[in-house]
Design a protein around this motif. Sequence first.
Motif, PDB file in Angstrom:
ATOM      1  N   ALA A  11       0.831  -1.198   0.000  1.00  0.00           N
ATOM      2  CA  ALA A  11       0.000   0.000   0.000  1.00  0.00           C
ATOM      3  C   ALA A  11       0.869   1.254   0.000  1.00  0.00           C
ATOM      4  CB  ALA A  11      -0.931  -0.013   1.211  1.00  0.00           C
ATOM      5  N   LEU A  12       1.959   1.236   0.740  1.00  0.00           N
ATOM      6  CA  LEU A  12       2.870   2.377   0.753  1.00  0.00           C
ATOM      7  C   LEU A  12       3.532   2.590  -0.610  1.00  0.00           C
ATOM      8  CD1 LEU A  12       4.632   1.942   4.204  1.00  0.00           C
ATOM      9  CD2 LEU A  12       3.124   3.813   3.541  1.00  0.00           C
ATOM     10  N   LEU A  13       3.939   1.487  -1.225  1.00  0.00           N
ATOM     11  CA  LEU A  13       4.630   1.582  -2.510  1.00  0.00           C
ATOM     12  C   LEU A  13       3.708   1.995  -3.642  1.00  0.00           C
ATOM     13  CD1 LEU A  13       6.931  -1.579  -2.344  1.00  0.00           C
ATOM     14  CD2 LEU A  13       7.635   0.803  -2.191  1.00  0.00           C
ATOM     15  N   TYR A  14       2.514   1.451  -3.655  1.00  0.00           N
ATOM     16  CA  TYR A  14       1.622   1.680  -4.790  1.00  0.00           C
ATOM     17  C   TYR A  14       0.499   2.650  -4.488  1.00  0.00           C
ATOM     18  CZ  TYR A  14       4.231  -2.202  -6.665  1.00  0.00           C
ATOM     19  OH  TYR A  14       5.236  -2.997  -7.103  1.00  0.00           O
ATOM     20  N   GLY A  15       0.423   3.130  -3.237  1.00  0.00           N
ATOM     21  CA  GLY A  15      -0.540   4.150  -2.883  1.00  0.00           C
ATOM     22  C   GLY A  15      -1.979   3.682  -2.830  1.00  0.00           C
ATOM     23  N   LYS A  16      -2.187   2.428  -2.551  1.00  0.00           N
ATOM     24  CA  LYS A  16      -3.568   1.958  -2.418  1.00  0.00           C
ATOM     25  C   LYS A  16      -3.642   0.896  -1.351  1.00  0.00           C
ATOM     26  CE  LYS A  16      -2.800  -1.184  -6.276  1.00  0.00           C
ATOM     27  NZ  LYS A  16      -3.169  -1.541  -7.602  1.00  0.00           N
ATOM     28  N   GLU A  17      -4.816   0.738  -0.792  1.00  0.00           N
ATOM     29  CA  GLU A  17      -5.059  -0.284   0.232  1.00  0.00           C
ATOM     30  C   GLU A  17      -5.400  -1.590  -0.459  1.00  0.00           C
ATOM     31  OE1 GLU A  17      -4.997  -0.277   3.631  1.00  0.00           O
ATOM     32  OE2 GLU A  17      -4.218   1.748   3.625  1.00  0.00           O
ATOM     33  N   SER A  18      -4.871  -2.652   0.052  1.00  0.00           N
ATOM     34  CA  SER A  18      -5.155  -3.967  -0.482  1.00  0.00           C
ATOM     35  C   SER A  18      -6.132  -4.656   0.471  1.00  0.00           C
ATOM     36  CB  SER A  18      -3.840  -4.744  -0.565  1.00  0.00           C
ATOM     37  OG  SER A  18      -3.980  -5.869  -1.339  1.00  0.00           O
TER      38      SER A  18
END
Length: 173
Positions: free
Chosen positions: A160-167
Amino acid sequence: MTTTKKTGRPSKYSRALAEQICELIRSGKSERQICAMKGMPAIQTLWVWKEKHPEFLEQSARARADSADVYNDRRQKKADELYRIAESHLRNGESIPKGIVEAFKVSMQEDAREAANRDDSRFGDRKRVALTGADGGAVKIENNLVLDDVSLDDLKKVRALLYGKESTSADGN
């Protein structure tokens, strides 16, 4: 057998003329100044000669580097002269006339710039840094990332930090 006739004027290139040009470069003259002199070739001709005669290219490059000393010597003489002027004025209790120091400074900076343009390795401000490995070769990069002890939830947080979204889905997508 047919021979094709060369067009244009024959080249004036000679070893003696090349040495004369290089001596003028070594004395601090630019190629444009030299080419403006009577009996000298055009600047474009010099470029052609450098392509056709690698020895002339090398010789003129060495002469250019040698000419950096001319400009550095000029700069040093101006610094010495400015020091003498300042010393004389201080000894006599006089102030240095306005603009003298600035004029010397500008002239010395221009000489320093020209010396650096002619031989960057000795007079340039640019610093070069080379990284080498233990044996003097390339730097060896190792990736020893072990994720055995990292939980799935922590990996999702990193993602989530790397790609900017919550999984949020169960499969992590």
